[in-house]
Scaffold this motif. Structure first.
Motif, PDB file in Angstrom:
ATOM      1  N   TYR A   1      67.271  24.026  33.267  1.00 11.72           N
ATOM      2  CA  TYR A   1      65.857  23.661  33.297  1.00 11.72           C
ATOM      3  C   TYR A   1      65.330  23.322  31.910  1.00 11.72           C
ATOM      4  CZ  TYR A   1      65.423  28.346  31.554  1.00 11.72           C
ATOM      5  OH  TYR A   1      65.569  29.470  30.792  1.00 11.72           O
ATOM      6  N   ARG A   2      64.141  22.720  31.935  1.00 10.54           N
ATOM      7  CA  ARG A   2      63.349  22.490  30.729  1.00 10.54           C
ATOM      8  C   ARG A   2      61.965  23.058  31.028  1.00 10.54           C
ATOM      9  NH1 ARG A   2      64.357  17.565  29.930  1.00 10.54           N
ATOM     10  NH2 ARG A   2      62.874  16.766  31.422  1.00 10.54           N
ATOM     11  N   LEU A   3      61.534  23.994  30.209  1.00  7.41           N
ATOM     12  CA  LEU A   3      60.226  24.621  30.347  1.00  7.41           C
ATOM     13  C   LEU A   3      59.313  24.013  29.302  1.00  7.41           C
ATOM     14  CD1 LEU A   3      58.459  26.857  31.623  1.00  7.41           C
ATOM     15  CD2 LEU A   3      59.312  28.373  29.827  1.00  7.41           C
TER      16      LEU A   3
ATOM     17  N   SER B   1      52.451  20.678  22.340  1.00  8.51           N
ATOM     18  CA  SER B   1      53.347  21.271  23.325  1.00  8.51           C
ATOM     19  C   SER B   1      54.746  21.416  22.744  1.00  8.51           C
ATOM     20  CB  SER B   1      53.374  20.434  24.605  1.00  8.51           C
ATOM     21  OG  SER B   1      53.842  19.143  24.321  1.00  8.51           O
ATOM     22  N   ARG B   2      55.526  22.276  23.358  1.00  7.75           N
ATOM     23  CA  ARG B   2      56.918  22.508  22.990  1.00  7.75           C
ATOM     24  C   ARG B   2      57.730  22.622  24.278  1.00  7.75           C
ATOM     25  NH1 ARG B   2      55.269  21.238  18.882  1.00  7.75           N
ATOM     26  NH2 ARG B   2      55.201  22.275  16.893  1.00  7.75           N
ATOM     27  N   SER B   3      59.004  22.313  24.174  1.00  7.87           N
ATOM     28  CA  SER B   3      59.910  22.453  25.319  1.00  7.87           C
ATOM     29  C   SER B   3      61.021  23.428  24.962  1.00  7.87           C
ATOM     30  CB  SER B   3      60.531  21.106  25.681  1.00  7.87           C
ATOM     31  OG  SER B   3      59.559  20.246  26.196  1.00  7.87           O
ATOM     32  N   VAL B   4      61.422  24.191  25.951  1.00 12.56           N
ATOM     33  CA  VAL B   4      62.530  25.129  25.827  1.00 12.56           C
ATOM     34  C   VAL B   4      63.492  24.810  26.961  1.00 12.56           C
ATOM     35  CG1 VAL B   4      63.188  27.560  25.952  1.00 12.56           C
ATOM     36  CG2 VAL B   4      61.036  26.913  24.862  1.00 12.56           C
ATOM     37  N   THR B   5      64.775  24.671  26.645  1.00  7.69           N
ATOM     38  CA  THR B   5      65.759  24.407  27.691  1.00  7.69           C
ATOM     39  C   THR B   5      66.649  25.627  27.858  1.00  7.69           C
ATOM     40  OG1 THR B   5      67.291  23.416  26.113  1.00  7.69           O
ATOM     41  CG2 THR B   5      65.792  21.919  27.264  1.00  7.69           C
ATOM     42  N   GLY B   6      67.220  25.750  29.035  1.00  6.14           N
ATOM     43  CA  GLY B   6      68.089  26.883  29.283  1.00  6.14           C
ATOM     44  C   GLY B   6      68.728  26.815  30.645  1.00  6.14           C
TER      45      GLY B   6
END
Length: 174
Positions: free
Chosen positions: A41-43, A92-97
């Motif tokens: 995912y990408r949050l 904004s920022r994105s976090v992937t995991g």
């Protein structure tokens, strides 16, 4: 299906609430093996205020929705995924995991003779000296109006699953 209300957060008067953050979860990939269901995912975190947010801890947990049971995330189940140093005002920022759920932990729901699986993804944000922010998403295949998603059949063969979407859900009031 009713989701349990979120767990109560600390309400100490010396802990300010996090600024208004909008969360969006994009499913970038999914696989099912004989042992695990895995989501990539990408949050996306968007700060909608005029002040910066610093030092956020992001934790993610996946669970299987259960009929007639509390579907809120267990408090200690999420694992720390990432730290976000700073999100400036109106940025904004994105976090992937990646998050996994053992197939043995999936509780199927029956619809006629079809066993279905409804993945729930719980996201928790914590800021230093601030209250906890928790959001939940239901994951499935796109279906119908209003961005609804459909449950996944349990008889999916092992391999890649494409086209999954996440939809934010609100916990119902008691």
């Amino acid at each position: 299906l009713r989701l349990a209300p979120p767990l109560p957060t600390r309400t100490d008067s010396d802990q300010p609430a996090l600024p208004r953050l909008d969360l969006a979860l994009d499913i970038t990939g999914a696989t099912r093996s004989l042992m695990m269901f895995t989501l990539q995912y990408r949050l996306n975190l968007a700060n909608r205020t005029d002040r910066a947010v610093s030092d956020l801890a992001v934790a993610v947990h996946m669970a299987s929705a259960q009929r007639g049971a509390g579907n809120a995330a267990p408090p200690a189940a999420a694992r720390s995924l990432a730290r976000v140093e700073r999100i400036g005002p109106h940025q904004s920022r994105s976090v992937t995991g990646e998050v996994q759920l053992p197939v043995a932990a999936i509780t199927p729901m029956m619809q006629g003779r079809t066993a279905l699986f409804i993945p729930l993804v719980h996201v928790t944000l914590e800021g230093e000296g601030q209250q906890v922010l928790a959001r939940s998403f239901v994951v499935g295949t796109p279906g119908g109006a209003e961005g609804r998603v459909r449950p996944l059949p349990m008889d999916l063969p092992p391999g890649s699953i494409s086209g999954l979407k996440a939809r934010a859900i609100a916990a119902p009031a008691d």
